[in-house]
Scaffold this motif. Structure first.
Motif, PDB file in Angstrom:
ATOM      1  N   ILE A  29      -6.261   1.744  -4.568  1.00 56.28           N
ATOM      2  CA  ILE A  29      -5.296   2.850  -4.694  1.00 56.28           C
ATOM      3  C   ILE A  29      -4.580   2.755  -6.037  1.00 56.28           C
ATOM      4  CG2 ILE A  29      -3.155   3.819  -3.748  1.00 56.28           C
ATOM      5  CD1 ILE A  29      -4.213   2.860  -0.946  1.00 56.28           C
ATOM      6  N   ASN A  30      -4.162   1.550  -6.409  1.00 53.81           N
ATOM      7  CA  ASN A  30      -3.514   1.401  -7.707  1.00 53.81           C
ATOM      8  C   ASN A  30      -4.482   1.694  -8.851  1.00 53.81           C
ATOM      9  OD1 ASN A  30      -0.748   0.684  -7.193  1.00 53.81           O
ATOM     10  ND2 ASN A  30      -1.488  -1.258  -6.351  1.00 53.81           N
ATOM     11  N   PHE A  31      -5.751   1.345  -8.660  1.00 50.73           N
ATOM     12  CA  PHE A  31      -6.728   1.605  -9.721  1.00 50.73           C
ATOM     13  C   PHE A  31      -6.924   3.108  -9.916  1.00 50.73           C
ATOM     14  CE2 PHE A  31     -11.220   1.610 -11.407  1.00 50.73           C
ATOM     15  CZ  PHE A  31     -10.889   1.105 -12.654  1.00 50.73           C
ATOM     16  N   GLN A  32      -6.799   3.893  -8.860  1.00 51.72           N
ATOM     17  CA  GLN A  32      -6.856   5.353  -9.018  1.00 51.72           C
ATOM     18  C   GLN A  32      -5.785   5.820 -10.003  1.00 51.72           C
ATOM     19  OE1 GLN A  32      -6.571   7.133  -5.065  1.00 51.72           O
ATOM     20  NE2 GLN A  32      -8.791   7.331  -5.004  1.00 51.72           N
ATOM     21  N   THR A  33      -4.595   5.279  -9.835  1.00 57.30           N
ATOM     22  CA  THR A  33      -3.480   5.661 -10.707  1.00 57.30           C
ATOM     23  C   THR A  33      -3.748   5.240 -12.149  1.00 57.30           C
ATOM     24  OG1 THR A  33      -2.039   5.233  -8.814  1.00 57.30           O
ATOM     25  CG2 THR A  33      -0.961   5.528 -10.952  1.00 57.30           C
ATOM     26  N   ILE A  34      -4.142   3.995 -12.328  1.00 54.71           N
ATOM     27  CA  ILE A  34      -4.378   3.455 -13.675  1.00 54.71           C
ATOM     28  C   ILE A  34      -5.533   4.201 -14.351  1.00 54.71           C
ATOM     29  CG2 ILE A  34      -4.988   1.380 -14.986  1.00 54.71           C
ATOM     30  CD1 ILE A  34      -2.385   1.008 -13.572  1.00 54.71           C
ATOM     31  N   ALA A  35      -6.581   4.461 -13.599  1.00 61.79           N
ATOM     32  CA  ALA A  35      -7.752   5.131 -14.180  1.00 61.79           C
ATOM     33  C   ALA A  35      -7.393   6.552 -14.607  1.00 61.79           C
ATOM     34  CB  ALA A  35      -8.910   5.141 -13.180  1.00 61.79           C
ATOM     35  N   GLN A  80       0.825  -1.211   0.000  1.00 63.21           N
ATOM     36  CA  GLN A  80       0.000   0.000   0.000  1.00 63.21           C
ATOM     37  C   GLN A  80       0.859   1.261   0.000  1.00 63.21           C
ATOM     38  OE1 GLN A  80      -3.573  -0.043   2.185  1.00 63.21           O
ATOM     39  NE2 GLN A  80      -3.432   2.083   2.816  1.00 63.21           N
ATOM     40  N   VAL A  81       1.921   1.267   0.781  1.00 69.71           N
ATOM     41  CA  VAL A  81       2.794   2.443   0.800  1.00 69.71           C
ATOM     42  C   VAL A  81       3.426   2.640  -0.574  1.00 69.71           C
ATOM     43  CG1 VAL A  81       4.741   3.562   1.924  1.00 69.71           C
ATOM     44  CG2 VAL A  81       3.268   2.047   3.248  1.00 69.71           C
ATOM     45  N   ILE A  82       3.829   1.545  -1.202  1.00 68.12           N
ATOM     46  CA  ILE A  82       4.376   1.641  -2.556  1.00 68.12           C
ATOM     47  C   ILE A  82       3.321   2.209  -3.509  1.00 68.12           C
ATOM     48  CG2 ILE A  82       5.241   0.286  -4.516  1.00 68.12           C
ATOM     49  CD1 ILE A  82       6.405  -1.689  -2.369  1.00 68.12           C
ATOM     50  N   ALA A  83       2.080   1.755  -3.367  1.00 70.78           N
ATOM     51  CA  ALA A  83       1.001   2.223  -4.248  1.00 70.78           C
ATOM     52  C   ALA A  83       0.785   3.728  -4.101  1.00 70.78           C
ATOM     53  CB  ALA A  83      -0.291   1.469  -3.941  1.00 70.78           C
ATOM     54  N   ILE A  84       0.853   4.211  -2.868  1.00 71.89           N
ATOM     55  CA  ILE A  84       0.668   5.650  -2.632  1.00 71.89           C
ATOM     56  C   ILE A  84       1.825   6.428  -3.255  1.00 71.89           C
ATOM     57  CG2 ILE A  84       0.571   7.440  -0.848  1.00 71.89           C
ATOM     58  CD1 ILE A  84      -0.843   5.280   0.932  1.00 71.89           C
ATOM     59  N   ASN A  85       3.039   5.941  -3.060  1.00 73.17           N
ATOM     60  CA  ASN A  85       4.181   6.618  -3.672  1.00 73.17           C
ATOM     61  C   ASN A  85       4.133   6.526  -5.194  1.00 73.17           C
ATOM     62  OD1 ASN A  85       5.760   7.722  -1.501  1.00 73.17           O
ATOM     63  ND2 ASN A  85       6.240   5.621  -0.878  1.00 73.17           N
ATOM     64  N   PHE A  86       3.610   5.417  -5.705  1.00 72.90           N
ATOM     65  CA  PHE A  86       3.543   5.275  -7.160  1.00 72.90           C
ATOM     66  C   PHE A  86       2.542   6.282  -7.750  1.00 72.90           C
ATOM     67  CE2 PHE A  86       2.202   2.879 -11.098  1.00 72.90           C
ATOM     68  CZ  PHE A  86       3.385   3.081 -11.787  1.00 72.90           C
ATOM     69  N   GLN A  87       1.488   6.610  -6.994  1.00 71.81           N
ATOM     70  CA  GLN A  87       0.574   7.664  -7.462  1.00 71.81           C
ATOM     71  C   GLN A  87       1.336   8.962  -7.708  1.00 71.81           C
ATOM     72  OE1 GLN A  87      -2.627   8.002  -4.562  1.00 71.81           O
ATOM     73  NE2 GLN A  87      -3.914   6.688  -5.831  1.00 71.81           N
ATOM     74  N   LEU A 100      -4.830  -4.751 -14.099  1.00 71.00           N
ATOM     75  CA  LEU A 100      -3.462  -4.223 -13.954  1.00 71.00           C
ATOM     76  C   LEU A 100      -3.232  -3.688 -12.534  1.00 71.00           C
ATOM     77  CD1 LEU A 100      -0.726  -3.543 -15.129  1.00 71.00           C
ATOM     78  CD2 LEU A 100      -1.681  -1.466 -16.132  1.00 71.00           C
ATOM     79  N   ALA A 101      -4.254  -3.050 -11.972  1.00 64.81           N
ATOM     80  CA  ALA A 101      -4.146  -2.562 -10.585  1.00 64.81           C
ATOM     81  C   ALA A 101      -3.884  -3.719  -9.628  1.00 64.81           C
ATOM     82  CB  ALA A 101      -5.424  -1.817 -10.186  1.00 64.81           C
ATOM     83  N   THR A 102      -4.547  -4.822  -9.882  1.00 66.98           N
ATOM     84  CA  THR A 102      -4.356  -6.022  -9.061  1.00 66.98           C
ATOM     85  C   THR A 102      -2.915  -6.527  -9.197  1.00 66.98           C
ATOM     86  OG1 THR A 102      -6.669  -6.577  -9.401  1.00 66.98           O
ATOM     87  CG2 THR A 102      -5.240  -8.357  -8.671  1.00 66.98           C
ATOM     88  N   LYS A 103      -2.421  -6.482 -10.414  1.00 64.76           N
ATOM     89  CA  LYS A 103      -1.036  -6.910 -10.653  1.00 64.76           C
ATOM     90  C   LYS A 103      -0.051  -6.009  -9.900  1.00 64.76           C
ATOM     91  CE  LYS A 103       2.188  -7.685 -14.500  1.00 64.76           C
ATOM     92  NZ  LYS A 103       2.326  -7.633 -15.971  1.00 64.76           N
ATOM     93  N   LEU A 104      -0.275  -4.697  -9.944  1.00 65.04           N
ATOM     94  CA  LEU A 104       0.610  -3.776  -9.215  1.00 65.04           C
ATOM     95  C   LEU A 104       0.609  -4.108  -7.721  1.00 65.04           C
ATOM     96  CD1 LEU A 104      -0.024  -0.219 -10.764  1.00 65.04           C
ATOM     97  CD2 LEU A 104       1.735  -1.883 -11.347  1.00 65.04           C
ATOM     98  N   ALA A 105      -0.559  -4.414  -7.183  1.00 66.81           N
ATOM     99  CA  ALA A 105      -0.642  -4.757  -5.757  1.00 66.81           C
ATOM    100  C   ALA A 105       0.212  -5.982  -5.454  1.00 66.81           C
ATOM    101  CB  ALA A 105      -2.103  -4.990  -5.360  1.00 66.81           C
ATOM    102  N   ARG A 106       0.154  -6.962  -6.354  1.00 62.18           N
ATOM    103  CA  ARG A 106       0.941  -8.190  -6.135  1.00 62.18           C
ATOM    104  C   ARG A 106       2.437  -7.925  -6.269  1.00 62.18           C
ATOM    105  NH1 ARG A 106      -3.335 -11.920  -9.255  1.00 62.18           N
ATOM    106  NH2 ARG A 106      -4.764 -12.106  -7.496  1.00 62.18           N
ATOM    107  N   VAL A 107       2.806  -7.114  -7.254  1.00 62.37           N
ATOM    108  CA  VAL A 107       4.230  -6.804  -7.411  1.00 62.37           C
ATOM    109  C   VAL A 107       4.730  -6.016  -6.194  1.00 62.37           C
ATOM    110  CG1 VAL A 107       5.944  -5.643  -8.843  1.00 62.37           C
ATOM    111  CG2 VAL A 107       4.080  -6.892  -9.917  1.00 62.37           C
ATOM    112  N   GLY A 108       3.866  -5.203  -5.632  1.00 60.08           N
ATOM    113  CA  GLY A 108       4.240  -4.480  -4.414  1.00 60.08           C
ATOM    114  C   GLY A 108       4.578  -5.437  -3.281  1.00 60.08           C
ATOM    115  N   VAL A 109       3.797  -6.485  -3.143  1.00 59.48           N
ATOM    116  CA  VAL A 109       4.080  -7.508  -2.133  1.00 59.48           C
ATOM    117  C   VAL A 109       5.397  -8.219  -2.471  1.00 59.48           C
ATOM    118  CG1 VAL A 109       3.327  -9.766  -1.275  1.00 59.48           C
ATOM    119  CG2 VAL A 109       1.694  -7.876  -1.413  1.00 59.48           C
ATOM    120  N   LYS A 110       5.525  -8.568  -3.729  1.00 59.18           N
ATOM    121  CA  LYS A 110       6.711  -9.288  -4.186  1.00 59.18           C
ATOM    122  C   LYS A 110       7.993  -8.501  -3.930  1.00 59.18           C
ATOM    123  CE  LYS A 110       5.870 -11.195  -8.392  1.00 59.18           C
ATOM    124  NZ  LYS A 110       6.092 -11.735  -9.774  1.00 59.18           N
ATOM    125  N   SER A 111       7.918  -7.186  -4.035  1.00 57.40           N
ATOM    126  CA  SER A 111       9.147  -6.404  -3.886  1.00 57.40           C
ATOM    127  C   SER A 111       9.614  -6.428  -2.425  1.00 57.40           C
ATOM    128  CB  SER A 111       8.939  -4.969  -4.379  1.00 57.40           C
ATOM    129  OG  SER A 111       8.187  -4.246  -3.454  1.00 57.40           O
TER     130      SER A 111
END
Lengths: 76, 76, 76, 76, 76, 76
Positions: free
Chosen positions: E62-68, D58-65, E20-31
């Protein structure tokens, strides 16, 4: 539209906008727990838990961002 | 409008804007727990819990986003 | 304005902007717990709790959104 | 500027932008817990706790925004 | 760019944007937890914990906000 | 596009937009826990936990920000 609980995001004043944000937060809870009796029963739990109160304030803050943007921050 | 607790989102300075964000966070709590005595009783619980303090700072940060945008970031 | 802790949201560089976001996060905590001694006493609790550290990073991230927007992302 | 850890929010690609968002999240943690040894010691705690991992994402997502907005979403 | 996991934020449809937002969330965990085996082992913990599921949905939101925003809300 | 669960972010009214935000929150949960039976089994856990309800309302609020922006706040 007569019976809509959310006919518009526009309000006359910031104060009414904040009240609308609070309403959105409550409707968000209601959409997950539609039973008014259950919600009433849970009230003492969250109304006396500081972390629940802070979390509630956060949901209102997020909704207020939306309402304030919709109203162009009542700048005019 | 005389008695409004939120007549405007506009402030003279960023510092006053941050103070207003803090006020919004408190009013958000108040709208869920209107009883001042209860809120006072809960204070020691959250004022000495680091996670509650961080969460409070987050609600202020979200409200400050709104206030700062409303003031066009006090750029002028 | 001389003594303001937040005279402006504008910074020369992104790095200084991030430092300012960190400062806002700390002031947010301070506004809920103004007693410096208490805050100092709580430090070991959150500084060694990974979830508190992640939550702190989140508050900084939210404040950095505000600062970065205020600075038009230092694009120029 | 030579030694800045954040000379710019601009990146060539979305992928590099996401990597930068991850870096911001880590620096946010570092600013609260500057001791690298402590952070290393805490790693197993959060790296195997699903809720910590989700919170980190989630923190990454906020920074990615922030990064994505700074780069005008790499639309060009 | 051939091997990039994120060549662009643009998608044909809102539905693909949400994926894609779902994918970003998963990559965030992966990192934060790069070991696939550990992530797999943790799955039952969060996949059956309602609060983890809600938190995951929040990261996606949150990621979907960015993508949208990147896709100008697929308005055209 | 016939079978898309999300053909568009546009809605006729704010109320329908809020309903769509609620749907996005649910799909976010579903993408992490695709098994409908498991989700049904977990329902009593979160539907009677005030903090889960507040967290759900927050995810809806974040999605509503996206939907409301997509619809230009239904200003016209």
């Amino acid at each position: 539209m007569v019976d809509s609980w959310l006919p518009s995001l526009l309000t006359e004043t910031p104060e009414e906008g904040f009240a609308l944000a609070t309403k959105l937060a409550r409707v968000g809870v209601k959409s997950t727990q539609p039973d008014a009796e259950v919600r009433e029963r849970l009230r003492p739990q969250y109304a006396e838990d500081p972390n629940s109160l802070i979390a509630s304030s956060q949901v209102i803050a997020i909704n207020f961002q939306t309402i304030a943007a919709a109203n162009a921050y009542w700048r005019d």
